[in-house]
Design a protein around this motif. Structure first.
Motif, PDB file in Angstrom:
ATOM      1  N   ARG A 164      29.935 -11.317  14.303  1.00 33.76           N
ATOM      2  CA  ARG A 164      28.847 -11.958  13.555  1.00 33.76           C
ATOM      3  C   ARG A 164      28.304 -10.943  12.549  1.00 33.76           C
ATOM      4  O   ARG A 164      27.674  -9.958  12.926  1.00 33.76           O
ATOM      5  CB  ARG A 164      27.744 -12.450  14.508  1.00 33.76           C
ATOM      6  N   ILE A 165      28.557 -11.209  11.278  1.00 34.72           N
ATOM      7  CA  ILE A 165      28.235 -10.273  10.200  1.00 34.72           C
ATOM      8  C   ILE A 165      27.053 -10.819   9.401  1.00 34.72           C
ATOM      9  O   ILE A 165      27.076 -11.962   8.938  1.00 34.72           O
ATOM     10  CB  ILE A 165      29.449 -10.074   9.279  1.00 34.72           C
ATOM     11  N   SER A 218      35.585 -14.075  11.521  1.00 34.18           N
ATOM     12  CA  SER A 218      34.190 -13.722  11.790  1.00 34.18           C
ATOM     13  C   SER A 218      33.238 -14.833  11.358  1.00 34.18           C
ATOM     14  O   SER A 218      33.544 -15.619  10.459  1.00 34.18           O
ATOM     15  CB  SER A 218      33.817 -12.432  11.056  1.00 34.18           C
ATOM     16  N   GLN A 219      32.079 -14.883  12.007  1.00 36.26           N
ATOM     17  CA  GLN A 219      30.967 -15.697  11.535  1.00 36.26           C
ATOM     18  C   GLN A 219      30.089 -14.830  10.636  1.00 36.26           C
ATOM     19  O   GLN A 219      30.044 -13.611  10.787  1.00 36.26           O
ATOM     20  CB  GLN A 219      30.152 -16.227  12.709  1.00 36.26           C
ATOM     21  N   GLN A 241      27.652 -19.112  10.020  1.00 34.34           N
ATOM     22  CA  GLN A 241      28.619 -19.904   9.270  1.00 34.34           C
ATOM     23  C   GLN A 241      30.039 -19.451   9.614  1.00 34.34           C
ATOM     24  O   GLN A 241      30.302 -18.275   9.825  1.00 34.34           O
ATOM     25  CB  GLN A 241      28.384 -19.740   7.765  1.00 34.34           C
ATOM     26  N   GLU A 242      30.956 -20.416   9.642  1.00 37.86           N
ATOM     27  CA  GLU A 242      32.366 -20.128   9.868  1.00 37.86           C
ATOM     28  C   GLU A 242      33.071 -19.900   8.533  1.00 37.86           C
ATOM     29  O   GLU A 242      32.704 -20.479   7.510  1.00 37.86           O
ATOM     30  CB  GLU A 242      33.043 -21.271  10.619  1.00 37.86           C
ATOM     31  N   ILE A 243      34.121 -19.059   8.556  1.00 35.83           N
ATOM     32  CA  ILE A 243      34.951 -18.857   7.369  1.00 35.83           C
ATOM     33  C   ILE A 243      35.989 -19.970   7.329  1.00 35.83           C
ATOM     34  O   ILE A 243      36.964 -19.975   8.076  1.00 35.83           O
ATOM     35  CB  ILE A 243      35.664 -17.488   7.416  1.00 35.83           C
ATOM     36  N   PRO A 279      23.225 -16.544  18.470  1.00 42.05           N
ATOM     37  CA  PRO A 279      23.255 -15.184  19.013  1.00 42.05           C
ATOM     38  C   PRO A 279      22.956 -14.150  17.925  1.00 42.05           C
ATOM     39  O   PRO A 279      23.075 -14.446  16.741  1.00 42.05           O
ATOM     40  CB  PRO A 279      24.695 -15.038  19.532  1.00 42.05           C
ATOM     41  N   GLN A 280      22.584 -12.966  18.331  1.00 42.67           N
ATOM     42  CA  GLN A 280      22.177 -11.941  17.376  1.00 42.67           C
ATOM     43  C   GLN A 280      23.385 -11.298  16.704  1.00 42.67           C
ATOM     44  O   GLN A 280      24.469 -11.262  17.269  1.00 42.67           O
ATOM     45  CB  GLN A 280      21.336 -10.876  18.071  1.00 42.67           C
ATOM     46  N   PRO A 281      23.214 -10.800  15.469  1.00 51.05           N
ATOM     47  CA  PRO A 281      24.339 -10.165  14.770  1.00 51.05           C
ATOM     48  C   PRO A 281      24.743  -8.857  15.441  1.00 51.05           C
ATOM     49  O   PRO A 281      23.920  -8.194  16.064  1.00 51.05           O
ATOM     50  CB  PRO A 281      23.779  -9.916  13.364  1.00 51.05           C
ATOM     51  N   ASP A 282      26.029  -8.519  15.313  1.00 50.51           N
ATOM     52  CA  ASP A 282      26.473  -7.224  15.810  1.00 50.51           C
ATOM     53  C   ASP A 282      26.688  -6.233  14.669  1.00 50.51           C
ATOM     54  O   ASP A 282      26.938  -5.062  14.913  1.00 50.51           O
ATOM     55  CB  ASP A 282      27.747  -7.350  16.643  1.00 50.51           C
TER      56      ASP A 282
END
Length: 362
Positions: A164-165, A218-219, A241-243, A279-282
């Protein structure tokens, strides 16, 4: 006849008055001199602290530069080795292909040998494909293309990755220029000239580059912040968002191109929004140019001191979720000397990268 009493000017009362006056003068002089010494000492301490901070930044920058040069040399050596292996395998494939053509013209007795050579050729072609894939992976596979001037390669130490970016871009008025005077001047121009400001165009180009590096699996989410926070992908919505192709990323970058930098900077509002995501970004990629000028609410005073801005920065950073990597792309602002060290320390503590790019990057 009684003796006449003589009058003496320098009587005891007169000497007392003179002594008190002289003592008052001495006391005033001591008070003024003591206050002056305290002011000089305080000024010297501030200058010494700034000098130590600059020395620390120089030493740290030299260390990071040496490490990045070593990484660049290692990557170049690996690339040369892969290219050498590809060239050797391609040469071998050509030789085997020529041998196969000669064997096809031979008698049926050599069919077994031909089949063996075909099998070997298939294995070698697969190996070539594998090496080419490894080379392509080292160079990066992008969802969308960024076209620049020439064929320049930069060693940034910045890798865009994660499940998740989150990319966050400062869109406050300070993004109009690197100097305070030019920011004030450009702030009174029309919107078209504001969008054409060199610093803002670099900010858009940097966001474009970051968006192009997002992995396919990645999301992502792209936010802007000044005193308020909004989404470039779907304004008003902050879902992941999905790619599913380049359309969402292209639309987000186009919205940023049409945006006009304005207002103050509230890092606390941004990081509070980041903390609320589920969920939170990593991985967080923060594009900024200086310390915040306000917290959750507008400041009461017209100006904000460096000490106050550091306090606002510290309070904002406390909003960050645990185990989240923070990367910073910094466009340093004139008159904000503590910003670079503060953001560099944030990136190092959070296991990310700190980048202050050249004027022609990306």
């Amino acid at each position: 006849m009684a003796r006449k009493r003589r009058f003496n000017v320098f009587s005891l009362s007169f000497l007392d008055i003179m002594s008190c006056g002289f003592g008052a003068v001495v006391l005033i002089f001591l008070i003024i001199n003591h206050a002056t010494e305290e002011t000089v000492q305080e000024t010297n301490r501030d200058i010494l602290a700034e000098l130590r901070m600059l020395d620390y930044q120089v030493l740290t920058g030299e260390k990071n530069l040496a490490e990045r040069r070593e990484k660049l040399d290692e990557q170049l050596r690996r690339l040369k080795e892969i290219q050498r292996q590809i060239a050797a395998l391609e040469s071998e494939v050509r030789e085997n292909t020529e041998s196969l053509a000669d064997l096809d013209a031979d008698t049926l007795a050599k069919i077994d040998s031909v089949e063996q050579l075909k099998s070997d050729l298939k294995v070698q072609e697969d190996e070539v494909k594998r090496l080419r894939a490894a080379q392509a992976e080292s160079e990066g596979q992008n969802v969308r293309e960024v076209v620049g001037e020439g064929d320049r390669q930069y060693l940034t130490g910045l890798k865009v990755g994660g499940k998740r970016i989150l990319i966050a871009i400062d869109v406050s008025a300070s993004m109009l220029d690197h100097s305070i005077v030019n920011v004030l001047r450009r702030r009174n121009m029309d919107d078209e000239r504001k969008r054409a400001a060199p610093k803002w165009r670099r900010t858009v180009a940097t966001t474009d580059w970051l968006a192009a590096q997002i992995p396919i699996d990645s999301q992502f989410q792209i936010l802007t912040y000044n005193t308020e926070v909004d989404s470039l992908v779907t304004p008003g919505q902050f879902d992941w968002q999905e790619i599913d192709g380049p359309n969402k990323l292209n639309s987000a970058v186009e919205r940023l191109r049409k945006r006009v930098p304005e207002g103050g900077t509230s890092l606390e509002n941004l990081l509070a929004r980041v903390a609320s995501m589920s969920p939170q970004p990593d991985n967080l990629y923060l594009v900024a140019d200086g310390l915040p000028t306000q917290g959750r609410n507008e400041p009461r005073a017209a100006t904000v001191s460096s000490r106050r801005r550091m306090e606002l920065f510290g309070r904002a950073v406390k909003q960050l979720p645990d185990n989240m990597t923070v990367n910073v792309i910094m466009f340093p602002m004139e008159g904000d000397p503590l910003a670079a060290a503060a953001y560099w320390n944030l990136a190092m503590v959070r296991g990310g990268a700190y980048l202050a790019p050249s004027r022609d990057w990306p």
